[in-house]
Each structure stands twice: as structure tokens, then as C-alpha cells.
Design an enzyme around this catalytic site. Structure first.
Site, mmCIF file in Angstrom:
data_model
loop_
_atom_site.group_PDB
_atom_site.id
_atom_site.type_symbol
_atom_site.label_atom_id
_atom_site.label_comp_id
_atom_site.label_asym_id
_atom_site.label_seq_id
_atom_site.Cartn_x
_atom_site.Cartn_y
_atom_site.Cartn_z
ATOM 1 N N LYS A 185 -17.795 7.309 4.185
ATOM 2 C CA LYS A 185 -17.177 7.121 5.618
ATOM 3 C C LYS A 185 -17.817 7.886 6.387
ATOM 4 C CE LYS A 185 -12.966 5.183 4.056
ATOM 5 N NZ LYS A 185 -12.962 4.797 2.579
ATOM 6 N N HIS B 11 -10.440 9.975 4.923
ATOM 7 C CA HIS B 11 -10.589 9.514 6.499
ATOM 8 C C HIS B 11 -10.449 10.984 7.242
ATOM 9 C CE1 HIS B 11 -10.343 5.154 6.356
ATOM 10 N NE2 HIS B 11 -9.961 5.114 5.154
ATOM 11 N N SER C 131 -4.496 5.290 6.199
ATOM 12 C CA SER C 131 -5.451 4.666 7.021
ATOM 13 C C SER C 131 -5.045 3.648 7.634
ATOM 14 C CB SER C 131 -6.698 4.340 6.124
ATOM 15 O OG SER C 131 -6.218 3.619 5.069
#
Length: 398
Positions: free
Chosen positions: A244, A213, A185
């Protein structure tokens, strides 16, 4: 003695401030979206949220969350194995497993808990864990809780991974597990899962991927880095978050074969001793998966935004890290420059965060930008123009 303890904390806080390492929590007074309102009442464009699909404030999710509370209540007031499992929890677990191409899934309060409750539950002192050097803190902490022998390999370095696999096998490890982020990330780099899985096959090792992610927007159908790398069916364990791309609220999960998930239900301490995920989050997360599977519109918009930002920033002369991801780090090198750059951008209405040591290596300070499907092309152009003006003022670009 107690006075010394509090004085030590005071000294440590003062040192952090003096070294520019103190983390300030900036206040947002609006919902999380592309255009947010901050404490002084000004509007800024947010380029540092994990809101990849722009769903954090989507009306359909808000409606689903409200409906979930109406039908299933506000909270569970229990852990799963006592009286904290509703039909919607099982439905979400089944939908997550199916979406990821896995047999089963188990919900946690967060992905940090999923990783924290994974390794010690499945592995013992006779086993080995081989972890990428840039893995997320939750993997690092989870591995620390486990008695298995620990090995580390340089980021995405398949030659070094193979060397560690040989070491583990030569040391007589019973079970060997390779642990890696699906996307690193801080760099916006997708892991070489094809190489990882090939080596896992060669040395009879298990593969675990934290895909926080990636799930929802990476890969042709948004299933994650294992889809992007064409290794679906070859990854043994996937952990991830609902906080997320999948709505941005909270909650995590582990997806794997049924026997792995069933053992986690029996022994994983964060699962056994944490309250069940709130009904509103469960209901909204089910809706998110339906939206993601319904079509590629949000993903297409996200990738168009990422391409536009990368192309325009590169043309302006900036050095960018990563590739093929919505995380686009703008490399600045110096920590002081990164902090000043971020402050000046906020004055221009662009909301970002500077990252520097110890979060990233010394000399590799950066502003990590994150694209969202909620951004408009005009907002991205405005951000690039602000970056360019400040970059010239600070001597970052000519």
C-alpha cells in the site's frame, strides 16, 4: 457428479451477475499512478488505489528495484530457512522493526499470510482471541485457523470489548489477545488504540494491530496508528503490508518482540512454506523506508489533498464517513445507485469503485475514495466537480 459440480458453479456465477454482485476486473494498461490509462485507451484519474504516498511508480523506487535485481538476482527459488535469506532480507526486517519501534520483524509474501500465520502459531485451545467485528478478512481467516476460543466485539466499542475481556478471563483463558485493524478500511476510521491498550493493561491481554492502511503516512512520522494514538510501546504485535503506502508492490510483515518473531520463524506455516520475497521488492522497500524517514513532504501533500477533497465534497452536500484519514467514503446508501454512480464517474474520467452488500452492510453502499500524494489540487477539484454533477443527476444531492 463432476457435471453437477461445474453446473453448480455456473449457477452461482449467474446468480452473482443477476444480483449485481459479480466483480469485474477492469484493465489498466499503464503504470499505477494518479493518471492511469484503461483498456479503451482513455485516461482517468485514479481515486481507488492504496497508493497513499504516490510511490507505486516513483523513479527512485524503480531504480532501487533494478539495482536490487542487478546485485541479488530476480528470485530466490527457496523458502527462507533453506537457502532463501539474503542480507537484504535481514536489512529490511531490521529497518521495519526500527521504524515501527519494535524489537524485531519477519517478512511474509503478503499481510494476508502474516495474519494467516500468526494466531495458530502463538495461541492454543487454552487461550482466547477477541476480535473487532470489522477486522480485515485476513484476520478473520487467521483466527479461524487457531484453536483458541473466539470472541467478537462491536466495531471500536470499548464497553463491549471490556465485556468480552471479562468473559474470557472468567472462562479461565490462559492468554488473551485483542486483535484489531489500525484503520478500518471500508470506513476510513482509525481504531481507538488508546482505549484498547488501556483495557489490555487492565485485563493483562496482548494487543495485535494490522496497520496496513496506516504505516508510512499515519502519525507524526508516518509510523502508523500506534504513533497517531500515542501508544507506541504498548502494542505487542503489528502486522502490515508493503503493498500500500510503502511502494504498493507486495509483501507483508509482522513486528513484535524478538521471542515472538523467532517463534514465528520456527513455526509459522506461510513463512516456512512460501518463497522468500523477491530481491527487487526488498531493495525498493528499503528505499521506501529511507524516503519516509527523510522528511514529511509526501505525507504533508497527502493530508492537504485529503482535507481539500473532504472540505469541497462536504460543501457540495455529500455525506462522508471517516475522519483523519486518506480513505474518504462517499455514502450513497443504495447499491444500485453506488454502481451507477461509479460507472458515470468513469465516463467523466474519474476512476472509483462502488462498494455494497456483502462487502458493507445493506443500506450502506458507498464509493470509497482514496487520496494520494500523487494527486494534484486540480485533479481533486475536477473529481469533486464530477461527483457534484452526477450527484445532482442521480438525486443524491440537491
Amino acid at each position: 457428479m463432476r457435471g453437477e459440480f461445474y453446473q453448480q458453479l455456473t449457477n452461482d456465477l449467474e446468480t452473482a451477475r443477476a444480483e449485481g454482485l459479480f466483480k469485474e476486473e477492469r484493465i489498466i494498461t499503464s503504470a499505477q499512478q494518479a493518471d492511469i490509462t484503461v483498456a479503451d485507451g482513455s485516461h482517468v484519474i485514479n481515486f481507488c488505489a492504496n497508493n497513499y504516498l504516490g510511490l507505486a511508480n516513483h523513479p527512485d523506487l524503480i531504480a532501487a528495484a533494478k539495482a536490487g535485481m542487478d546485485s541479488h538476482g530476480f528470485g530466490m527459488a527457496s523458502v527462507r530457512f533453506i537457502c532463501g535469506t539474503q542480507d537484504s532480507h535481514k536489512e529490511l526486517e531490521q529497518k521495519l522493526a526500527a521504524f515501527l519501534g519494535m524489537e524485531d520483524a519477519i517478512l511474509y509474501s503478503s499481510c494476508f499470510d502474516a495474519n494467516g500465520g500468526l494466531f495458530e502459531t502463538l495461541l492454543g485451545a487454552e487461550d482466547a482471541i477477541i476480535s473487532d467485528a470489522l477486522n480485515h478478512a485476513s484476520i478473520i481467516d487467521g483466527v479461524r485457523l487457531c484453536k483458541a476460543k473466539r470472541y467478537r466485539y462491536a466495531n471500536n466499542d470499548m464497553q463491549e470489548l471490556e465485556a468480552r475481556l471479562k468473559e474470557a478471563r472468567e472462562a479461565g483463558a490462559r492468554h488473551v489477545l485483542i486483535a484489531t485493524d489500525g484503520v478500518f478500511s471500508m470506513d476510513g476510521v482509525i481504531a481507538n488504540l488508546k482505549g484498547v491498550c488501556d483495557l489490555a493493561d487492565k485485563y493483562d491481554a496482548l494487543v495485535m494491530v494490522d496497520d496496513s492502511h496506516a504505516v508510512g503516512f499515519v502519525g507524526e512520522n508516518g509510523r502508523g496508528s500506534h504513533e497517531y494514538c500515542d501508544v507506541m510501546g504498548r502494542v505487542d504485535i503489528i502486522t502490515g503490508t508493503l503493498g500500500k503506502a510503502l511502494g504498493g508492490a507486495s509483501g507483508g510483515y509482522t513486528a513484535a518482540r524478538k521471542e515472538v518473531v523467532e517463534w514465528l520463524r520456527q513455526r509459522s506455516r506461510p513463512y516456512l512454506f512460501s518463497n522468500s520475497l523477491a530481491p527487487a521488492i526488498v531493495a525498493a522497500s528499503i528505499k521506501v523506508l529511507e524516503m519516509v524517514e527523510a522528511g514529511s513532504e509526501l505525507r504533508d501533500r497527502l493530508w492537504a489533498n485529503a482535507r481539500q477533497f473532504r472540505e469541497q465534497m462536504s460543501a457540495a452536500g455529500f455525506t462522508l464517513a471517516g475522519a483523519d484519514h486518506a480513505i474518504i467514503p462517499v455514502m450513497l446508501g443504495d447499491a444500485v445507485v453506488a454502481q451507477k454512480f461509479a460507472r458515470e464517474l468513469q465516463k467523466e474520467g474519474i476512476y472509483v469503485t462502488g462498494f455494497f452488500y456483502p462487502v458493507v452492510p445493506k443500506g450502506q453502499a458507498r464509493i470509497r475514495t482514496q487520496m494520494s500524494a500523487a494527486h494534484t489540487p486540480e485533479q481533486i477539484t475536477r473529481a469533486v466537480e464530477a461527483f457534484t454533477r452526477i450527484g445532482k443527476q442521480l438525486g443524491v444531492i440537491a
